[in-house]
Design a protein around this motif. Structure first.
Motif, PDB file in Angstrom:
ATOM      1  N   GLU A  30      39.941  38.916  47.797  1.00  0.00           N
ATOM      2  CA  GLU A  30      39.858  40.365  47.662  1.00  0.00           C
ATOM      3  C   GLU A  30      39.851  40.822  46.211  1.00  0.00           C
ATOM      4  O   GLU A  30      39.505  41.970  45.914  1.00  0.00           O
ATOM      5  CB  GLU A  30      40.995  41.043  48.432  1.00  0.00           C
ATOM      6  N   GLU A  74      26.911  41.047  56.445  1.00  0.00           N
ATOM      7  CA  GLU A  74      27.786  41.043  57.617  1.00  0.00           C
ATOM      8  C   GLU A  74      28.572  39.744  57.725  1.00  0.00           C
ATOM      9  O   GLU A  74      29.738  39.745  58.141  1.00  0.00           O
ATOM     10  CB  GLU A  74      26.953  41.266  58.881  1.00  0.00           C
ATOM     11  N   GLU A  86      31.535  40.015  55.418  1.00  0.00           N
ATOM     12  CA  GLU A  86      32.582  40.861  55.989  1.00  0.00           C
ATOM     13  C   GLU A  86      33.401  40.105  57.034  1.00  0.00           C
ATOM     14  O   GLU A  86      34.637  40.156  57.036  1.00  0.00           O
ATOM     15  CB  GLU A  86      31.962  42.107  56.624  1.00  0.00           C
ATOM     16  N   THR A 139      35.611  37.209  55.389  1.00  0.00           N
ATOM     17  CA  THR A 139      36.812  37.688  54.701  1.00  0.00           C
ATOM     18  C   THR A 139      37.827  38.255  55.700  1.00  0.00           C
ATOM     19  O   THR A 139      39.036  38.114  55.508  1.00  0.00           O
ATOM     20  CB  THR A 139      36.462  38.744  53.640  1.00  0.00           C
ATOM     21  N   GLU A 140      37.330  38.844  56.773  1.00  0.00           N
ATOM     22  CA  GLU A 140      38.239  39.276  57.845  1.00  0.00           C
ATOM     23  C   GLU A 140      38.934  38.076  58.466  1.00  0.00           C
ATOM     24  O   GLU A 140      40.131  38.121  58.790  1.00  0.00           O
ATOM     25  CB  GLU A 140      37.449  40.045  58.901  1.00  0.00           C
ATOM     26  N   ASN A 165      40.071  42.213  53.963  1.00  0.00           N
ATOM     27  CA  ASN A 165      39.018  43.091  54.452  1.00  0.00           C
ATOM     28  C   ASN A 165      38.143  43.535  53.286  1.00  0.00           C
ATOM     29  O   ASN A 165      38.340  44.595  52.713  1.00  0.00           O
ATOM     30  CB  ASN A 165      39.617  44.317  55.156  1.00  0.00           C
ATOM     31  N   SER A 172      34.857  44.994  52.360  1.00  0.00           N
ATOM     32  CA  SER A 172      33.827  45.760  53.059  1.00  0.00           C
ATOM     33  C   SER A 172      32.589  45.892  52.187  1.00  0.00           C
ATOM     34  O   SER A 172      32.612  45.641  50.973  1.00  0.00           O
ATOM     35  CB  SER A 172      34.348  47.156  53.407  1.00  0.00           C
ATOM     36  N   ARG A 173      31.486  46.327  52.799  1.00  0.00           N
ATOM     37  CA  ARG A 173      30.235  46.445  52.057  1.00  0.00           C
ATOM     38  C   ARG A 173      30.298  47.521  50.979  1.00  0.00           C
ATOM     39  O   ARG A 173      29.508  47.491  50.040  1.00  0.00           O
ATOM     40  CB  ARG A 173      29.072  46.676  53.012  1.00  0.00           C
TER      41      ARG A 173
END
Length: 419
Positions: A46, A72, A75, A78-79, A84, A86-87
């Motif tokens: 992150e 995608e 995303e 990393t989840e 998290n 995000s784009r």
């Protein structure tokens, strides 16, 4: 670089994991899905700066929002790591800007990037995402024919600055003076259309997308030369800890692993962006049937010995020259007992599992075999060599092994584009 204290913590974590494994405390059942929380968070994903570029269908901007297969996948990976990204955190730059940023800037990542020998030591890598190939486009009707690399002499070839096409062209003997570098693909389309360059080297799928965007007609260009397929990756700056890269790789592998109801999140993404492709086949129906019949006869003579040879990938059960040609065998409960292509899946029960379109093709194989003895089924399957979803046809045959048990022997082929 990990500090001594972090090394000690990592050692304790690994030691605890080993103890749990030996004790049988961690016991994943065949076919059981892996919860997202099982991927250890050992890095600081992150905290990175993320760079991407316009390279559809992998990463591109549409209506002010970033999207694409690699976006995608990032995303979800990393989840899977428990964070998290995000784009909205991704920075869209020209390819040259993003490429140089990760070379020069610490704590950064760029995607999607071809992993080439000339780039190997410049980054740390996680992937592959897919495979793709660079092609050389000419204007439709230009009359340019390229039968071998020597035919490229004296042509002006446009490329995007710092693109993978540059070392690929140099490797086949193109003189550097022939290569015209510009900052973006849309300008290259215009230059090819207007005759400012003779040829354009770029990824085939992305190139046709940009041709459509600029000219409104992707059929205005044609492929006159193709390079071999290369793998596409996420690339990290060299200062990013190995633990971060390894943790991301684990998460990426988890997203690409099939779970309930039978396919992976990666396949779901591919299906949405690319749909289902067709294949330029090198395997005939007769060859598929002959391989299944030969295997069935071997099982009738020596079931366990044949299963061992299949799972060890011996010929003819896995064709060394065409790895897409192989056999796999179920028992009548749809437990996989042999698979020349993926022996790690042996022992799993595939009842009720479906392909990405919802087709329970393995159940269809079983019901067809029990009712008719032999037959064909069609379904959608991921080809790891081509990294795409394709229509596949599998021939099955019910046979009785030397051990007195019934088995369903299968061999398949990807469906021809013309069928």
């Amino acid at each position: 670089m990990l500090s001594p204290r972090n090394h000690a913590s990592l050692y304790l974590i690994l030691l605890l994991g080993a103890i749990l494994f030996v004790c049988g405390c961690v016991n994943e059942q065949p076919g059981e899905s892996v919860p997202a929380t099982t991927v250890p968070v050992t890095g600081t994903i992150e905290s990175l700066s993320f760079y991407t570029t316009e390279m559809p269908p992998y990463n591109y901007e549409e209506n002010g929002s970033l999207k694409g297969i690699s976006v995608e996948l990032l995303e979800l990976a990393t989840e899977e790591m428990g964070t998290n990204v995000s784009r909205e955190e991704l920075q869209l730059l020209s390819w040259s800007e993003g490429y140089q940023a990760v070379l020069d800037q610490k704590n950064s990542m760029i995607f999607t990037i071809a992993r080439l020998p000339s780039r190997e030591t410049s980054f740390k890598w996680a992937g592959p995402i897919m495979t793709a190939h660079t092609v050389i486009f000419a204007r439709q009707g230009s009359g340019i024919e390229i039968d071998d690399p020597g035919d490229l002499q004296n042509y002006r070839i446009g490329v995007e600055t710092d693109d993978a096409a540059i070392p690929q062209l140099l490797d086949i003997g193109v003189d550097e003076s022939q290569i015209v570098q510009v900052l973006n693909a849309t300008l290259l389309v215009s230059m090819l259309r207007d005759g400012d360059i003779d040829l354009w080297a770029y990824g085939e799928v992305s190139g046709r997308y940009f041709a459509e965007q600029v000219t409104g007609d992707a059929s205005g260009i044609e492929v006159v030369y193709s390079f071999p397929y290369v793998p596409l990756y996420y690339a990290f700056s060299l200062d990013v800890p190995d633990a971060t890269v390894q943790s991301f790789q684990q998460a990426l592998d988890a997203v690409k692993t099939a779970r309930e109801p039978g396919y992976s999140e990666f396949e779901r993404i591919l299906y949405r962006y690319l749909g289902v492709g067709c294949y330029r086949n090198v395997t005939s129906d007769a060859e598929v049937m002959a391989l299944a019949n030969l295997t069935a006869e071997a099982i009738e003579q020596d079931a366990q010995g044949t299963f061992r040879k299949i799972n060890e990938g011996e010929a003819p059960y896995l064709d060394p020259e065409n790895p897409a040609r192989y056999v796999f065998v179920y028992d009548t409960d749809l437990v996989l007992v042999a698979n020349a292509d993926n022996p790690a899946s042996v022992g799993n029960n595939f009842q009720g599992l479906v392909d990405v379109t919802g087709t329970p093709f393995r159940d269809e194989i079983r019901s067809g075999a029990l009712q008719n003895g032999t037959g064909w089924v069609e379904y959608v399957f991921l080809d790891p060599e081509e990294s795409g979803l394709y229509n596949k046809m599998t021939f099955y045959r019910l046979t009785q092994g030397s051990d007195g048990q019934q088995y369903i022997v299968c061999s398949g082929k990807y469906k021809d584009c013309g069928s």
